[in-house]
Design a protein around this motif. Structure first.
Motif, PDB file in Angstrom:
ATOM      1  N   SER A   1      -7.487   0.344   4.577  1.00  0.00           N
ATOM      2  CA  SER A   1      -8.288   1.138   5.507  1.00  0.00           C
ATOM      3  C   SER A   1      -9.309   0.290   6.257  1.00  0.00           C
ATOM      4  O   SER A   1      -9.538  -0.874   5.938  1.00  0.00           O
ATOM      5  CB  SER A   1      -9.000   2.259   4.757  1.00  0.00           C
ATOM      6  N   LEU A   2      -9.919   0.896   7.243  1.00  0.00           N
ATOM      7  CA  LEU A   2     -10.910   0.219   8.072  1.00  0.00           C
ATOM      8  C   LEU A   2     -12.262   0.098   7.379  1.00  0.00           C
ATOM      9  O   LEU A   2     -13.114  -0.669   7.824  1.00  0.00           O
ATOM     10  CB  LEU A   2     -11.084   0.979   9.388  1.00  0.00           C
ATOM     11  N   SER A   3     -12.466   0.862   6.310  1.00  0.00           N
ATOM     12  CA  SER A   3     -13.749   0.843   5.631  1.00  0.00           C
ATOM     13  C   SER A   3     -13.569   0.666   4.132  1.00  0.00           C
ATOM     14  O   SER A   3     -12.448   0.583   3.641  1.00  0.00           O
ATOM     15  CB  SER A   3     -14.497   2.147   5.905  1.00  0.00           C
ATOM     16  N   SER A   4     -14.669   0.661   3.414  1.00  0.00           N
ATOM     17  CA  SER A   4     -14.622   0.510   1.957  1.00  0.00           C
ATOM     18  C   SER A   4     -14.267   1.812   1.248  1.00  0.00           C
ATOM     19  O   SER A   4     -13.937   1.816   0.066  1.00  0.00           O
ATOM     20  CB  SER A   4     -15.972   0.008   1.448  1.00  0.00           C
ATOM     21  N   ALA A   5     -14.315   2.903   1.987  1.00  0.00           N
ATOM     22  CA  ALA A   5     -14.087   4.214   1.378  1.00  0.00           C
ATOM     23  C   ALA A   5     -12.603   4.535   1.263  1.00  0.00           C
ATOM     24  O   ALA A   5     -11.765   3.947   1.938  1.00  0.00           O
ATOM     25  CB  ALA A   5     -14.778   5.290   2.203  1.00  0.00           C
ATOM     26  N   MET A   6     -12.293   5.487   0.418  1.00  0.00           N
ATOM     27  CA  MET A   6     -10.929   6.004   0.350  1.00  0.00           C
ATOM     28  C   MET A   6     -10.785   7.068   1.442  1.00  0.00           C
ATOM     29  O   MET A   6     -11.743   7.743   1.796  1.00  0.00           O
ATOM     30  CB  MET A   6     -10.651   6.617  -1.023  1.00  0.00           C
ATOM     31  N   THR A   7      -9.585   7.209   1.955  1.00  0.00           N
ATOM     32  CA  THR A   7      -9.340   8.196   2.991  1.00  0.00           C
ATOM     33  C   THR A   7      -7.856   8.550   3.045  1.00  0.00           C
ATOM     34  O   THR A   7      -6.998   7.688   2.832  1.00  0.00           O
ATOM     35  CB  THR A   7      -9.812   7.704   4.369  1.00  0.00           C
ATOM     36  N   SER A   8      -7.582   9.796   3.360  1.00  0.00           N
ATOM     37  CA  SER A   8      -6.198  10.252   3.519  1.00  0.00           C
ATOM     38  C   SER A   8      -5.781  10.244   4.991  1.00  0.00           C
ATOM     39  O   SER A   8      -4.638  10.562   5.312  1.00  0.00           O
ATOM     40  CB  SER A   8      -6.039  11.656   2.943  1.00  0.00           C
ATOM     41  N   ASP A   9      -6.701   9.885   5.869  1.00  0.00           N
ATOM     42  CA  ASP A   9      -6.466   9.898   7.312  1.00  0.00           C
ATOM     43  C   ASP A   9      -5.736   8.629   7.735  1.00  0.00           C
ATOM     44  O   ASP A   9      -6.300   7.534   7.696  1.00  0.00           O
ATOM     45  CB  ASP A   9      -7.806  10.014   8.040  1.00  0.00           C
ATOM     46  N   GLN A  10      -4.487   8.765   8.156  1.00  0.00           N
ATOM     47  CA  GLN A  10      -3.695   7.598   8.526  1.00  0.00           C
ATOM     48  C   GLN A  10      -4.317   6.803   9.663  1.00  0.00           C
ATOM     49  O   GLN A  10      -4.143   5.587   9.739  1.00  0.00           O
ATOM     50  CB  GLN A  10      -2.278   8.023   8.917  1.00  0.00           C
ATOM     51  N   SER A  11      -5.035   7.466  10.549  1.00  0.00           N
ATOM     52  CA  SER A  11      -5.638   6.771  11.688  1.00  0.00           C
ATOM     53  C   SER A  11      -6.761   5.829  11.255  1.00  0.00           C
ATOM     54  O   SER A  11      -7.207   4.999  12.046  1.00  0.00           O
ATOM     55  CB  SER A  11      -6.180   7.783  12.694  1.00  0.00           C
ATOM     56  N   ARG A  12      -7.190   5.965  10.002  1.00  0.00           N
ATOM     57  CA  ARG A  12      -8.255   5.119   9.484  1.00  0.00           C
ATOM     58  C   ARG A  12      -7.725   3.884   8.769  1.00  0.00           C
ATOM     59  O   ARG A  12      -8.488   3.164   8.129  1.00  0.00           O
ATOM     60  CB  ARG A  12      -9.134   5.918   8.522  1.00  0.00           C
ATOM     61  N   TYR A  13      -6.427   3.645   8.876  1.00  0.00           N
ATOM     62  CA  TYR A  13      -5.815   2.482   8.245  1.00  0.00           C
ATOM     63  C   TYR A  13      -5.426   1.453   9.287  1.00  0.00           C
ATOM     64  O   TYR A  13      -4.881   1.789  10.335  1.00  0.00           O
ATOM     65  CB  TYR A  13      -4.597   2.898   7.410  1.00  0.00           C
ATOM     66  N   ARG A  14      -5.700   0.190   8.957  1.00  0.00           N
ATOM     67  CA  ARG A  14      -5.478  -0.880   9.919  1.00  0.00           C
ATOM     68  C   ARG A  14      -4.214  -1.676   9.639  1.00  0.00           C
ATOM     69  O   ARG A  14      -3.432  -1.938  10.544  1.00  0.00           O
ATOM     70  CB  ARG A  14      -6.691  -1.814   9.925  1.00  0.00           C
ATOM     71  N   TYR A  15      -4.045  -2.103   8.397  1.00  0.00           N
ATOM     72  CA  TYR A  15      -2.910  -2.949   8.047  1.00  0.00           C
ATOM     73  C   TYR A  15      -1.921  -2.152   7.200  1.00  0.00           C
ATOM     74  O   TYR A  15      -2.318  -1.419   6.295  1.00  0.00           O
ATOM     75  CB  TYR A  15      -3.355  -4.184   7.261  1.00  0.00           C
ATOM     76  N   TRP A  16      -0.636  -2.346   7.501  1.00  0.00           N
ATOM     77  CA  TRP A  16       0.425  -1.624   6.808  1.00  0.00           C
ATOM     78  C   TRP A  16       1.455  -2.606   6.266  1.00  0.00           C
ATOM     79  O   TRP A  16       1.787  -3.601   6.922  1.00  0.00           O
ATOM     80  CB  TRP A  16       1.111  -0.651   7.761  1.00  0.00           C
ATOM     81  N   GLY A  17       1.964  -2.287   5.079  1.00  0.00           N
ATOM     82  CA  GLY A  17       3.054  -3.064   4.518  1.00  0.00           C
ATOM     83  C   GLY A  17       4.380  -2.622   5.105  1.00  0.00           C
ATOM     84  O   GLY A  17       4.455  -1.672   5.889  1.00  0.00           O
ATOM     85  N   GLN A  18       5.442  -3.299   4.688  1.00  0.00           N
ATOM     86  CA  GLN A  18       6.752  -3.043   5.282  1.00  0.00           C
ATOM     87  C   GLN A  18       7.490  -1.869   4.649  1.00  0.00           C
ATOM     88  O   GLN A  18       8.481  -1.412   5.210  1.00  0.00           O
ATOM     89  CB  GLN A  18       7.633  -4.296   5.171  1.00  0.00           C
ATOM     90  N   GLY A  19       7.029  -1.370   3.533  1.00  0.00           N
ATOM     91  CA  GLY A  19       7.663  -0.228   2.881  1.00  0.00           C
ATOM     92  C   GLY A  19       8.662  -0.618   1.818  1.00  0.00           C
ATOM     93  O   GLY A  19       9.316  -1.665   1.917  1.00  0.00           O
ATOM     94  N   THR A  20       8.779   0.234   0.815  1.00  0.00           N
ATOM     95  CA  THR A  20       9.759   0.037  -0.246  1.00  0.00           C
ATOM     96  C   THR A  20      10.430   1.379  -0.528  1.00  0.00           C
ATOM     97  O   THR A  20       9.757   2.403  -0.597  1.00  0.00           O
ATOM     98  CB  THR A  20       9.109  -0.553  -1.516  1.00  0.00           C
ATOM     99  N   GLN A  21      11.751   1.362  -0.662  1.00  0.00           N
ATOM    100  CA  GLN A  21      12.515   2.599  -0.800  1.00  0.00           C
ATOM    101  C   GLN A  21      12.480   3.109  -2.232  1.00  0.00           C
ATOM    102  O   GLN A  21      12.757   2.363  -3.181  1.00  0.00           O
ATOM    103  CB  GLN A  21      13.965   2.368  -0.390  1.00  0.00           C
ATOM    104  N   VAL A  22      12.171   4.386  -2.363  1.00  0.00           N
ATOM    105  CA  VAL A  22      12.252   5.078  -3.656  1.00  0.00           C
ATOM    106  C   VAL A  22      13.252   6.209  -3.519  1.00  0.00           C
ATOM    107  O   VAL A  22      13.118   7.045  -2.630  1.00  0.00           O
ATOM    108  CB  VAL A  22      10.874   5.629  -4.074  1.00  0.00           C
ATOM    109  N   THR A  23      14.251   6.216  -4.376  1.00  0.00           N
ATOM    110  CA  THR A  23      15.266   7.255  -4.356  1.00  0.00           C
ATOM    111  C   THR A  23      15.337   7.897  -5.736  1.00  0.00           C
ATOM    112  O   THR A  23      15.538   7.204  -6.731  1.00  0.00           O
ATOM    113  CB  THR A  23      16.639   6.685  -3.974  1.00  0.00           C
TER     114      THR A  23
END
Length: 123
Positions: free
Chosen positions: A98-120
């Motif tokens: 996220s953009l800050s030190s706080a936790m947040t469920s708001d996706q717009s508040r996240y800056r860096y994203w990983g590539q994803g991992t598949q769970v089936t």
């Protein structure tokens, strides 16, 4: 690569998986982090988040009581322990910083994203 998610796979309903997200210290050490997921044909949704210290967490209602988010700041790694998995948990799981030190469920508040991992999860 700044965020690297791993640990996904195929599991039967009722089983468990542990996801890991290795992050660079520059992008995560003082920031909240979170897990999101995207199922086929659906929008990406919030799963869980943790603050920068790892002392506060928050979960989506659909996973609360089954998933546990945690982080090891010394290793710059975020985890998601997933228990009692259900077929509806099937998705690509993404970690993010996220953009800050706080936790947040708001996706717009996240800056860096990983590539994803598949769970089936099979029924």
């Amino acid at each position: 690569v700044q965020l690297q998610a791993s640990g996904g796979g195929l599991v039967q309903a009722g089983g468990s998986l542990r996801l890991s997200c290795a992050a660079s210290a520059r992008t995560s050490s003082n920031n909240g982090m979170g897990w999101f997921r995207q199922a086929p044909g659906k929008e990406r949704e919030f799963v869980a988040t943790v603050d920068w210290r790892g002392s506060s967490t928050y979960y989506a209602g659909s996973v609360k009581g089954r998933f546990t988010v945690s982080r090891d700041r010394a290793k710059n790694t975020l985890y998601l322990q997933m228990d009692s998995l259900k077929p509806e948990d099937t998705a690509v799981y993404y970690c993010a910083t996220s953009l800050s030190s706080a936790m947040t469920s708001d996706q717009s508040r996240y800056r860096y994203w990983g590539q994803g991992t598949q769970v089936t999860v099979s029924s």
